[in-house]
Design a protein around this motif. Structure first.
Motif, PDB file in Angstrom:
ATOM      1  N   GLN A  10       0.831  -1.207   0.000  1.00 56.69           N
ATOM      2  CA  GLN A  10       0.000   0.000   0.000  1.00 56.69           C
ATOM      3  C   GLN A  10       0.867   1.258   0.000  1.00 56.69           C
ATOM      4  OE1 GLN A  10      -2.545   0.275   3.425  1.00 56.69           O
ATOM      5  NE2 GLN A  10      -3.749   1.916   2.542  1.00 56.69           N
ATOM      6  N   ASN A  11       0.378   2.270  -0.728  1.00 54.84           N
ATOM      7  CA  ASN A  11       0.874   3.636  -0.620  1.00 54.84           C
ATOM      8  C   ASN A  11      -0.323   4.546  -0.888  1.00 54.84           C
ATOM      9  OD1 ASN A  11       0.579   3.853  -3.426  1.00 54.84           O
ATOM     10  ND2 ASN A  11       2.763   3.990  -3.850  1.00 54.84           N
ATOM     11  N   GLU A  12      -0.086   5.802  -1.192  1.00 57.19           N
ATOM     12  CA  GLU A  12      -1.195   6.744  -1.372  1.00 57.19           C
ATOM     13  C   GLU A  12      -2.086   6.409  -2.566  1.00 57.19           C
ATOM     14  OE1 GLU A  12       0.089  10.786  -1.433  1.00 57.19           O
ATOM     15  OE2 GLU A  12       1.128  10.601   0.487  1.00 57.19           O
ATOM     16  N   SER A  13      -1.540   5.737  -3.582  1.00 57.20           N
ATOM     17  CA  SER A  13      -2.316   5.479  -4.792  1.00 57.20           C
ATOM     18  C   SER A  13      -2.509   3.995  -5.104  1.00 57.20           C
ATOM     19  CB  SER A  13      -1.645   6.158  -5.988  1.00 57.20           C
ATOM     20  OG  SER A  13      -0.347   5.646  -6.173  1.00 57.20           O
ATOM     21  N   LEU A  14      -2.091   3.115  -4.207  1.00 60.62           N
ATOM     22  CA  LEU A  14      -2.173   1.681  -4.484  1.00 60.62           C
ATOM     23  C   LEU A  14      -2.532   0.909  -3.230  1.00 60.62           C
ATOM     24  CD1 LEU A  14      -1.486  -0.750  -6.459  1.00 60.62           C
ATOM     25  CD2 LEU A  14       0.740  -0.747  -5.341  1.00 60.62           C
ATOM     26  N   CYS A  15      -3.391  -0.071  -3.408  1.00 64.70           N
ATOM     27  CA  CYS A  15      -3.692  -1.038  -2.357  1.00 64.70           C
ATOM     28  C   CYS A  15      -3.836  -2.373  -3.075  1.00 64.70           C
ATOM     29  CB  CYS A  15      -4.964  -0.662  -1.615  1.00 64.70           C
ATOM     30  SG  CYS A  15      -5.304  -1.762  -0.233  1.00 64.70           S
ATOM     31  N   ALA A  16      -2.896  -3.289  -2.843  1.00 60.47           N
ATOM     32  CA  ALA A  16      -2.873  -4.538  -3.598  1.00 60.47           C
ATOM     33  C   ALA A  16      -2.285  -5.650  -2.745  1.00 60.47           C
ATOM     34  CB  ALA A  16      -2.033  -4.357  -4.863  1.00 60.47           C
ATOM     35  N   GLN A  17      -2.310  -6.858  -3.304  1.00 57.60           N
ATOM     36  CA  GLN A  17      -1.637  -7.995  -2.699  1.00 57.60           C
ATOM     37  C   GLN A  17      -0.571  -8.482  -3.669  1.00 57.60           C
ATOM     38  OE1 GLN A  17      -4.441 -11.046  -1.617  1.00 57.60           O
ATOM     39  NE2 GLN A  17      -5.060  -9.966   0.218  1.00 57.60           N
ATOM     40  N   VAL A  18       0.560  -8.894  -3.115  1.00 61.28           N
ATOM     41  CA  VAL A  18       1.641  -9.434  -3.930  1.00 61.28           C
ATOM     42  C   VAL A  18       2.066 -10.771  -3.327  1.00 61.28           C
ATOM     43  CG1 VAL A  18       3.409  -8.109  -2.687  1.00 61.28           C
ATOM     44  CG2 VAL A  18       3.897  -8.967  -4.957  1.00 61.28           C
TER      45      VAL A  18
END
Length: 87
Positions: free
Chosen positions: A25-33
């Motif tokens: 996660q950061n200000e523009s992304l929320c994901a799983q890796v």
């Protein structure tokens, strides 16, 4: 992506390989890796032995991994290192 933060979400095994799933996660992304782990890596040995238990939702500071592509075009994320784990 800059300033990504990573939290351990899950652990699984497939074809005798070990994998960790991280929330990224950061200000523009929320994901799983999904990141492949080397059982011989001393920083991961205990974590793999416990299958991630006790560290789920812990933040991995400065998580580093490489992105590889095999001959068939499949992409894989492979663990390199991390600085520390914050519970």
């Amino acid at each position: 992506m800059n300033n990504l933060r990573y939290w351990l979400a899950d652990y699984f095994e497939d074809n005798q390989e070990h994998y960790f799933v991280f929330y990224a996660q950061n200000e523009s992304l929320c994901a799983q890796v999904v990141i492949k782990a080397d059982i011989d890596n001393p920083k991961l040995k205990q974590l793999i032995k416990n299958k991630g238990k006790g560290r789920f939702n812990a933040e991995f500071k400065n998580l580093k991994f490489e992105i590889t592509t095999d001959d068939s075009g499949d992409t894989e994320f492979v663990y390199i290192s991390h600085d520390r784990i914050i519970d």
